[in-house]
Design a protein around this motif. Structure first.
Motif, PDB file in Angstrom:
ATOM      1  N   GLY A  99       0.779  -1.229   0.000  1.00 14.72           N
ATOM      2  CA  GLY A  99       0.000   0.000   0.000  1.00 14.72           C
ATOM      3  C   GLY A  99       0.810   1.277   0.000  1.00 14.72           C
ATOM      4  O   GLY A  99       0.295   2.344   0.341  1.00 14.72           O
ATOM      5  N   GLU A 100       2.080   1.194  -0.410  1.00 12.86           N
ATOM      6  CA  GLU A 100       2.949   2.366  -0.394  1.00 12.86           C
ATOM      7  C   GLU A 100       3.154   2.922  -1.801  1.00 12.86           C
ATOM      8  O   GLU A 100       2.873   2.259  -2.796  1.00 12.86           O
ATOM      9  N   LEU A 101       3.678   4.138  -1.860  1.00 13.46           N
ATOM     10  CA  LEU A 101       3.994   4.750  -3.143  1.00 13.46           C
ATOM     11  C   LEU A 101       5.070   3.953  -3.870  1.00 13.46           C
ATOM     12  O   LEU A 101       5.904   3.282  -3.249  1.00 13.46           O
ATOM     13  N   THR A 102       5.041   4.035  -5.194  1.00  7.80           N
ATOM     14  CA  THR A 102       6.116   3.446  -5.975  1.00  7.80           C
ATOM     15  C   THR A 102       7.400   4.235  -5.741  1.00  7.80           C
ATOM     16  O   THR A 102       7.369   5.348  -5.214  1.00  7.80           O
ATOM     17  N   ALA A 103       8.552   3.676  -6.145  1.00  7.89           N
ATOM     18  CA  ALA A 103       9.826   4.266  -5.713  1.00  7.89           C
ATOM     19  C   ALA A 103      10.871   4.289  -6.823  1.00  7.89           C
ATOM     20  O   ALA A 103      12.047   4.063  -6.576  1.00  7.89           O
ATOM     21  N   TYR A 104      10.433   4.548  -8.080  1.00 12.68           N
ATOM     22  CA  TYR A 104      11.343   4.706  -9.221  1.00 12.68           C
ATOM     23  C   TYR A 104      12.010   3.398  -9.635  1.00 12.68           C
ATOM     24  O   TYR A 104      13.019   3.404 -10.342  1.00 12.68           O
ATOM     25  N   CYS A 105      11.468   2.275  -9.212  1.00 12.34           N
ATOM     26  CA  CYS A 105      12.112   0.983  -9.443  1.00 12.34           C
ATOM     27  C   CYS A 105      11.377   0.179 -10.513  1.00 12.34           C
ATOM     28  O   CYS A 105      10.159   0.005 -10.437  1.00 12.34           O
ATOM     29  N   THR A 106      12.118  -0.317 -11.499  1.00 16.70           N
ATOM     30  CA  THR A 106      11.568  -1.274 -12.452  1.00 16.70           C
ATOM     31  C   THR A 106      11.602  -2.661 -11.816  1.00 16.70           C
ATOM     32  O   THR A 106      12.663  -3.110 -11.371  1.00 16.70           O
ATOM     33  N   PRO A 107      10.468  -3.368 -11.739  1.00 19.73           N
ATOM     34  CA  PRO A 107      10.456  -4.681 -11.092  1.00 19.73           C
ATOM     35  C   PRO A 107      11.383  -5.680 -11.784  1.00 19.73           C
ATOM     36  O   PRO A 107      11.640  -5.591 -12.985  1.00 19.73           O
ATOM     37  N   LEU A 108      11.859  -6.624 -11.004  1.00 25.84           N
ATOM     38  CA  LEU A 108      12.631  -7.739 -11.536  1.00 25.84           C
ATOM     39  C   LEU A 108      11.711  -8.946 -11.662  1.00 25.84           C
ATOM     40  O   LEU A 108      11.094  -9.371 -10.682  1.00 25.84           O
ATOM     41  N   LEU A 109      11.602  -9.501 -12.859  1.00 22.25           N
ATOM     42  CA  LEU A 109      10.890 -10.753 -13.083  1.00 22.25           C
ATOM     43  C   LEU A 109      11.935 -11.855 -13.174  1.00 22.25           C
ATOM     44  O   LEU A 109      12.877 -11.759 -13.963  1.00 22.25           O
ATOM     45  N   PHE A 110      11.787 -12.896 -12.359  1.00 18.83           N
ATOM     46  CA  PHE A 110      12.789 -13.954 -12.363  1.00 18.83           C
ATOM     47  C   PHE A 110      12.132 -15.293 -12.038  1.00 18.83           C
ATOM     48  O   PHE A 110      10.997 -15.349 -11.551  1.00 18.83           O
ATOM     49  N   GLU A 111      12.850 -16.359 -12.314  1.00 15.34           N
ATOM     50  CA  GLU A 111      12.347 -17.700 -12.040  1.00 15.34           C
ATOM     51  C   GLU A 111      13.150 -18.314 -10.904  1.00 15.34           C
ATOM     52  O   GLU A 111      14.381 -18.348 -10.946  1.00 15.34           O
ATOM     53  N   HIS A 112      12.441 -18.791  -9.892  1.00 11.71           N
ATOM     54  CA  HIS A 112      13.062 -19.386  -8.709  1.00 11.71           C
ATOM     55  C   HIS A 112      12.500 -20.789  -8.526  1.00 11.71           C
ATOM     56  O   HIS A 112      11.317 -20.958  -8.220  1.00 11.71           O
ATOM     57  N   ASN A 113      13.341 -21.787  -8.771  1.00 12.60           N
ATOM     58  CA  ASN A 113      12.918 -23.191  -8.672  1.00 12.60           C
ATOM     59  C   ASN A 113      11.642 -23.461  -9.472  1.00 12.60           C
ATOM     60  O   ASN A 113      10.714 -24.130  -9.005  1.00 12.60           O
ATOM     61  N   GLY A 114      11.602 -22.911 -10.687  1.00 12.78           N
ATOM     62  CA  GLY A 114      10.484 -23.158 -11.584  1.00 12.78           C
ATOM     63  C   GLY A 114       9.282 -22.257 -11.380  1.00 12.78           C
ATOM     64  O   GLY A 114       8.287 -22.376 -12.103  1.00 12.78           O
ATOM     65  N   ARG A 115       9.352 -21.343 -10.434  1.00 14.17           N
ATOM     66  CA  ARG A 115       8.232 -20.441 -10.143  1.00 14.17           C
ATOM     67  C   ARG A 115       8.603 -19.016 -10.538  1.00 14.17           C
ATOM     68  O   ARG A 115       9.671 -18.522 -10.170  1.00 14.17           O
ATOM     69  N   LYS A 116       7.725 -18.352 -11.279  1.00  9.04           N
ATOM     70  CA  LYS A 116       7.982 -16.977 -11.685  1.00  9.04           C
ATOM     71  C   LYS A 116       7.587 -16.021 -10.571  1.00  9.04           C
ATOM     72  O   LYS A 116       6.459 -16.056 -10.072  1.00  9.04           O
ATOM     73  N   LEU A 173       8.188 -11.820  -8.900  1.00 12.18           N
ATOM     74  CA  LEU A 173       8.527 -10.424  -9.126  1.00 12.18           C
ATOM     75  C   LEU A 173       9.083  -9.847  -7.834  1.00 12.18           C
ATOM     76  O   LEU A 173       8.593 -10.164  -6.742  1.00 12.18           O
ATOM     77  N   ALA A 174      10.087  -8.993  -7.956  1.00 16.16           N
ATOM     78  CA  ALA A 174      10.608  -8.271  -6.797  1.00 16.16           C
ATOM     79  C   ALA A 174      10.745  -6.804  -7.170  1.00 16.16           C
ATOM     80  O   ALA A 174      11.232  -6.473  -8.255  1.00 16.16           O
ATOM     81  N   THR A 175      10.301  -5.930  -6.278  1.00 12.16           N
ATOM     82  CA  THR A 175      10.426  -4.497  -6.537  1.00 12.16           C
ATOM     83  C   THR A 175      10.396  -3.728  -5.228  1.00 12.16           C
ATOM     84  O   THR A 175      10.022  -4.262  -4.180  1.00 12.16           O
ATOM     85  N   HIS A 176      10.786  -2.456  -5.308  1.00  9.69           N
ATOM     86  CA  HIS A 176      10.783  -1.576  -4.144  1.00  9.69           C
ATOM     87  C   HIS A 176       9.544  -0.690  -4.138  1.00  9.69           C
ATOM     88  O   HIS A 176       9.130  -0.170  -5.176  1.00  9.69           O
ATOM     89  N   SER A 177       8.984  -0.491  -2.963  1.00  9.00           N
ATOM     90  CA  SER A 177       8.052   0.608  -2.721  1.00  9.00           C
ATOM     91  C   SER A 177       8.810   1.646  -1.898  1.00  9.00           C
ATOM     92  O   SER A 177      10.026   1.533  -1.718  1.00  9.00           O
ATOM     93  N   GLU A 178       8.121   2.654  -1.391  1.00  9.18           N
ATOM     94  CA  GLU A 178       8.838   3.752  -0.740  1.00  9.18           C
ATOM     95  C   GLU A 178       9.669   3.319   0.467  1.00  9.18           C
ATOM     96  O   GLU A 178      10.691   3.939   0.766  1.00  9.18           O
ATOM     97  N   SER A 179       9.275   2.242   1.153  1.00  7.96           N
ATOM     98  CA  SER A 179      10.088   1.825   2.303  1.00  7.96           C
ATOM     99  C   SER A 179      10.234   0.312   2.443  1.00  7.96           C
ATOM    100  O   SER A 179      10.657  -0.166   3.492  1.00  7.96           O
ATOM    101  N   PHE A 225       6.518 -10.965  -5.047  1.00 11.24           N
ATOM    102  CA  PHE A 225       5.175 -11.321  -5.499  1.00 11.24           C
ATOM    103  C   PHE A 225       5.208 -12.587  -6.344  1.00 11.24           C
ATOM    104  O   PHE A 225       6.194 -12.858  -7.040  1.00 11.24           O
ATOM    105  N   ASP A 226       4.103 -13.322  -6.311  1.00 15.64           N
ATOM    106  CA  ASP A 226       3.884 -14.381  -7.282  1.00 15.64           C
ATOM    107  C   ASP A 226       3.484 -13.711  -8.596  1.00 15.64           C
ATOM    108  O   ASP A 226       2.499 -12.964  -8.647  1.00 15.64           O
ATOM    109  N   ALA A 227       4.234 -13.966  -9.667  1.00 13.27           N
ATOM    110  CA  ALA A 227       3.990 -13.268 -10.931  1.00 13.27           C
ATOM    111  C   ALA A 227       2.713 -13.732 -11.621  1.00 13.27           C
ATOM    112  O   ALA A 227       2.176 -13.018 -12.466  1.00 13.27           O
TER     113      ALA A 227
END
Length: 287
Positions: free
Chosen positions: A198-215, A217-223, A228-230
């Protein structure tokens, strides 16, 4: 003093003449690593040869990106944003005005375009998401992150490069309800929405990656750094990472179960170790 975007094309300096053409910011793995081999280990005396240069692209902070023999970037001219497409000799293919751009501090265009086949995706500093026809430059659809998803403008304008995987486009409005969303990249229709933290976005482009076969997402919010599950948008974990200005432009990096992150303004960085299923993360170290 006005700042001009300048593109300088240099000789590739590859021993075998083969070059990779990434179509997304930070390359195919989204980690800033260029995997090509045969590169020279040092520049020749006097630096690389300048083949051509172009300076009439307005003001902004967008990177240039190369796809299928064409160069793409953005710039702001008289408060309006433009998408530029050039051939590799520097000849202008088209210059498309797409709408108003960010004119406050550090004014100009922000995020780098994402090229996927016959479509181009771009987020303006004022939170307008565009899908263009690659061949003609026509705008196919738009979404307003503030009006459509209750997002909020942040101090230095929205700065994010759309992330695309298959038919899905991921973007971060930063709203309390629609914090991170997945859209159909062909139509702009909503696939899922996550409230995140529930926080503001923070100028970050999310990273989409695969971890043990699961997609994931990782990204920053303001703090926080969030995971996330993609596929579903479910927030799986979060790591507290505030700084003085709520600025976190560095996309995290994933490697062998570890997620590396970095923030400025005295906060430093660290590594999270993900559980085998990705549902949790624990702090491994921080500096």
């Amino acid at each position: 003093m006005k700042q001009l975007i300048a593109i300088i094309a240099i000789c590739t300096l590859l021993s075998d003449g083969f070059t990779q053409e990434p179509t997304i910011w930070r390359g195919p793995s989204r980690d800033g690593h260029y995997p090509e081999t045969g590169l020279l280990k040092q520049w020749p005396a006097g630096g690389p040869e300048i083949i051509w240069s172009l300076t009439d692209l307005g003001q902004g902070h967008s990177s240039a990106i190369v796809d299928q023999g064409f160069v793409y970037t953005t710039g702001m001219i008289s408060d309006m944003g433009y998408l530029f497409k050039l051939d590799q000799k520097g000849k202008l293919v088209y210059k498309i005005e797409y709408g108003p751009e960010f004119t406050e501090s550090f004014y100009g265009t922000r995020g780098t375009p994402t090229i996927v086949g016959d479509k181009i995706y771009l987020l303006s500093g004022l939170g307008k998401l565009y899908c263009f026809d690659n061949e003609t430059g026509d705008i196919l659809w738009t979404k307003d992150l503030f009006k459509d998803f209750d997002g909020s403008i942040i101090q230095w304008g929205m700065n994010e490069t759309p992330v695309v995987d298959g038919k899905v486009l991921y973007i971060t409005p930063g709203g309390k309800k629609n914090n991170l969303v997945a859209l159909n990249r062909h139509t702009g229709d909503l696939i899922w929405s996550s409230p995140g933290n529930g926080e503001l976005t923070a100028y970050c482009t999310p990273l989409l990656f695969e971890h043990n076969g699961r997609k994931l997402l990782a990204t920053h919010s303001e703090s926080h750094l969030m995971g996330f599950d993609a596929t579903t948008g479910k927030m799986l974990w979060k790591q507290h990472q505030p700084n003085e200005w709520s600025v976190h432009p560095n996309t995290p990096i994933y490697d062998e179960g570890g997620l590396f992150y970095l923030s400025g303004y005295g906060q430093g960085g660290g590594m999270l170790e993900l559980s085998p299923d990705g549902n949790s993360a624990k702090l491994k170290w921080k500096h």
